[in-house]
Design an enzyme around this catalytic site. Structure first.
Site, PDB file in Angstrom:
ATOM      1  N   GLU A 189      50.616-102.698  70.285  1.00  0.00           N
ATOM      2  CA  GLU A 189      49.553-103.173  68.934  1.00  0.00           C
ATOM      3  C   GLU A 189      50.744-103.540  68.445  1.00  0.00           C
ATOM      4  O   GLU A 189      50.037-103.190  67.254  1.00  0.00           O
ATOM      5  CB  GLU A 189      48.344-102.643  68.906  1.00  0.00           C
ATOM      6  CG  GLU A 189      47.215-102.337  69.361  1.00  0.00           C
ATOM      7  CD  GLU A 189      46.009-101.751  70.007  1.00  0.00           C
ATOM      8  OE1 GLU A 189      45.078-101.687  69.842  1.00  0.00           O
ATOM      9  OE2 GLU A 189      46.735-100.321  69.231  1.00  0.00           O
ATOM     10  N   GLU A 263      43.041-103.309  77.223  1.00  0.00           N
ATOM     11  CA  GLU A 263      42.000-102.214  76.957  1.00  0.00           C
ATOM     12  C   GLU A 263      41.284-102.668  76.977  1.00  0.00           C
ATOM     13  O   GLU A 263      40.562-103.549  75.965  1.00  0.00           O
ATOM     14  CB  GLU A 263      43.052-101.475  75.278  1.00  0.00           C
ATOM     15  CG  GLU A 263      44.033-101.215  75.730  1.00  0.00           C
ATOM     16  CD  GLU A 263      44.345 -99.938  74.350  1.00  0.00           C
ATOM     17  OE1 GLU A 263      43.585-100.284  73.431  1.00  0.00           O
ATOM     18  OE2 GLU A 263      45.535 -99.787  74.504  1.00  0.00           O
TER      19      GLU A 263
END
Length: 634
Positions: A189, A263
């Site tokens: 991320e 995710e």
């Protein structure tokens, strides 16, 4: 689905056991075509392949239960395990590495292969994961100029040292070497951080130069896709609901590439003083079905959350408000914190079965649980009496943050509590100047007078005669694991505390990280006494749990207690706090033994005369995750 997993696994084991004598076989395996991403569809060994993934973190599940949780995953129709690698556990002190026992990453990945699962590895170095400092070691913060997740030399040197140990462990476990690892994620991320354009290329090269040769991925939310990628690496996306055209945006940014939701958030995490977050099973199934229908691959984060045992929970600092996370990482996932099946599990199993030509494995039976008799608290030791069992205290004119204390072989203090004591000669207005990280109990001559934290930064100290001892017991409630504030996660007293606008000086500082060696010294102490009518707080309270027969899982509940930490046979189960939402602590059966088991509770302010056990967890009152603003922001 391409190559048979069983065939591949046995060649992997052969390669592991006879590597020296079968060099031609090793060379043949190194030429295998791994996970490919050169068209709209993933391929494995040149054949179409759909990733049906699920996340289970080995460091959140007792090792004795690894096989149980992975078998349940396999029986749900999941074909790929994903896991993070927590740097702060594997290198707790600079240059001291641990890949044994609970942290035996090689054994975990090998077990996944044995059970028929492929693996996507997410080695960080930053992992987020609702884990203290996103998995980065706190000793990095000893450098006052540290710039985490950048090419700052102090950070890159530490990453290189860690990868020098980590990558040789995972290199022979890669698909092209005959192992189960089909892809490796580059950082995590980074598009939501993006402080250094040279950083992601550095991490990519750090992986490649040490022999990582499987497909590389990045992972970002929709906004992070704009600047979280790196050349030559497949972008993937994180989401929970199909809003804002996120998957279409990924396809637009990366045409003619397979799409992977790295995710898919099956639930959400909890923070202290708020509600337990749930994501309705039917809503989850509808979104998963929509993702899979056009051929997109998926990874369920989490498939099984487990527990952030000890002091390892992270925290959020959303819009400037600090909120520490609870120890339970149940996540409202398909498998509960204790490994129970949920409605989500059953719905997903029915859905995933449609993507398998063969019948799914039988669902494993559940672990038995047990409600033990209440444990009566028999002995008490005050915090002040326990100080003799800590490392030698530091004398310092100025307050020193916990990471910079000269303890743990000069690696500083990572977790727990730090006690700061000084002398005052008058009362007046005590102000923290927002330098208490995160919460301090304040005492005058060892009598409790108040709390300093993010909301309460000052209060009046009572007047008194002569010199008195002012004590501040400061708790690190968990370092922020996501966002731009990572460099500001030093804990303890991080600057001056003022009394009547004058900075306090001349501190004696005690490290109370409550590590196993401290617990051993504490347990052997002769100073324990029967619990008095009005015990001193903070203090340690001890009792014995007698287990007749084979130990089973259970949950501890602490009605009548306030806030503290629970230890079982020297292992830190985690924090308890009456403000909730979490009301129970998961106690795995493998951490118990037949006969007597020592339970020690460190309690800050209020104790009952017993601990009780219950069969099922109590995560507190619930709220739909989509009503939680931080999730919507993501």
């Amino acid at each position: 689905m391409g190559i048979s997993h069983t065939e591949h696994y046995f060649s992997f084991r052969l390669c592991e056991n006879q590597r020296r004598s079968l060099q031609p076989e090793v060379r043949r395996m190194s030429q295998k075509e791994g996970l490919g991403a050169n068209s709209f569809q993933f391929t494995l060994e040149g054949e179409p392949f759909r990733i049906l993934g699920g996340s289970i973190h080995y460091f959140r599940v007792p090792r004795a239960y690894w096989e149980d949780r992975l078998l349940k995953m396999r029986a749900c129709g999941v074909n790929t395990l994903t896991t993070y690698v927590p740097w702060n556990l594997h290198e707790p002190e600079r240059g001291v590495f641990n890949f044994q026992d609970q942290l035996d990453l090689k054994a975990y990945i090998s077990l996944a292969a044995e059970l028929g699962l492929w693996v996507i590895l997410r080695p960080g170095p930053y992992i987020c994961a609702e884990w203290d400092l996103g998995g980065l070691p706190s000793w990095l913060l000893r450098d006052k100029n540290m710039k985490l997740r950048t090419t700052y030399p102090g950070f890159t040197e530490a990453v290189n040292s860690f990868f020098d140990k980590l990558i040789p462990i995972i290199k022979p476990l890669q698909f092209k070497e005959g192992g189960p690892i089909i892809a490796v994620q580059v950082e995590n991320e980074y598009g939501s951080y993006a402080k250094d354009e040279h950083y992601m290329p550095f991490i990519k090269e750090a992986l490649l130069s040490r022999g990582t040769n499987e497909l590389l991925l990045t992972s970002d939310n929709r906004e992070g896709l704009k600047c979280g990628g790196v050349d030559g690496v497949l972008k993937t996306v994180n989401l929970q609901r199909l809003a804002y055209g996120t998957i279409q945006y990924l396809a637009y940014m990366q045409p003619q590439k397979p799409l992977l939701v790295m995710e898919y958030w099956s639930g959400w995490f909890d923070v202290w003083s708020e509600s337990h977050h749930v994501f309705p099973a039917e809503d989850m199934l509808a979104v998963v079905s929509q993702i899979l229908e056009p051929g997109v691959s998926i990874n369920l984060y989490m498939f099984h959350g487990g527990t952030s045992f000890g002091f390892m929970n992270g925290a959020v600092a959303n819009l400037g408000t600090y909120k520490p996370q609870v120890g339970s990482y149940d996540y409202d996932a398909p498998l509960s914190e204790a490994g129970d099946y949920t409605t989500k599990y059953q719905l997903l199993r029915n859905l995933f079965s449609q993507f398998h030509s063969e019948k799914l494995p039988e669902v494993p039976s559940l672990q038995a649980r047990r409600v033990y008799e209440p444990v009566i608290i028999q002995q008490h030791l005050s915090l002040w009496e326990s100080l003799q069992f800590t490392e030698k205290p530091l004398k310092s004119e100025e307050p020193v943050n916990m990471e910079n204390l000269p303890v743990n072989s000069n690696n500083g203090q990572s977790y727990g509590y730090t006690l700061y004591e000084t002398t005052i000669s008058r009362g007046g207005l005590l102000n923290s100047k927002k330098n208490v990280k995160d919460r301090a109990l304040v005492f005058v001559d060892r009598h409790f007078v108040g709390v300093l934290d993010y909301k309460s930064v000052e209060f009046a100290l009572p007047d008194g005669k002569g010199e008195r001892t002012l004590s501040l017991l400061v708790e690190n409630c968990g370092r922020v694991n996501y966002g731009k504030a990572l460099d500001d996660q030093r804990k303890g007293l991080v600057g001056d505390i003022v009394l009547n606008h004058v900075p306090l000086k001349d501190f004696t500082i005690y490290c109370l990280d409550m590590k196993p060696n401290f617990l051993k010294r504490l347990s052997a102490a002769s100073q324990w006494n029967s619990v008095p009518q009005k015990p001193s707080f903070p203090g340690f309270f001890q009792g014995m749990l007698y287990v007749d027969g084979h130990p089973r899982d259970t949950f501890i509940r602490l009605p009548g207690w306030s806030k503290g930490v629970v230890f079982i046979n020297g292992q830190n189960l985690g924090r308890h706090w009456s403000i909730g939402p979490q009301k129970t602590l998961y106690l795995p059966g493998p951490w118990l033994k037949s006969g007597n088991n020592q339970i020690i509770v460190f309690e800050e302010q209020k104790a009952d005369d017993k601990l009780v056990f219950v069969e099922n967890p109590d995560h507190g009152k619930t709220i739909d995750v989509y009503k939680y603003p931080f999730c919507v922001l993501l």
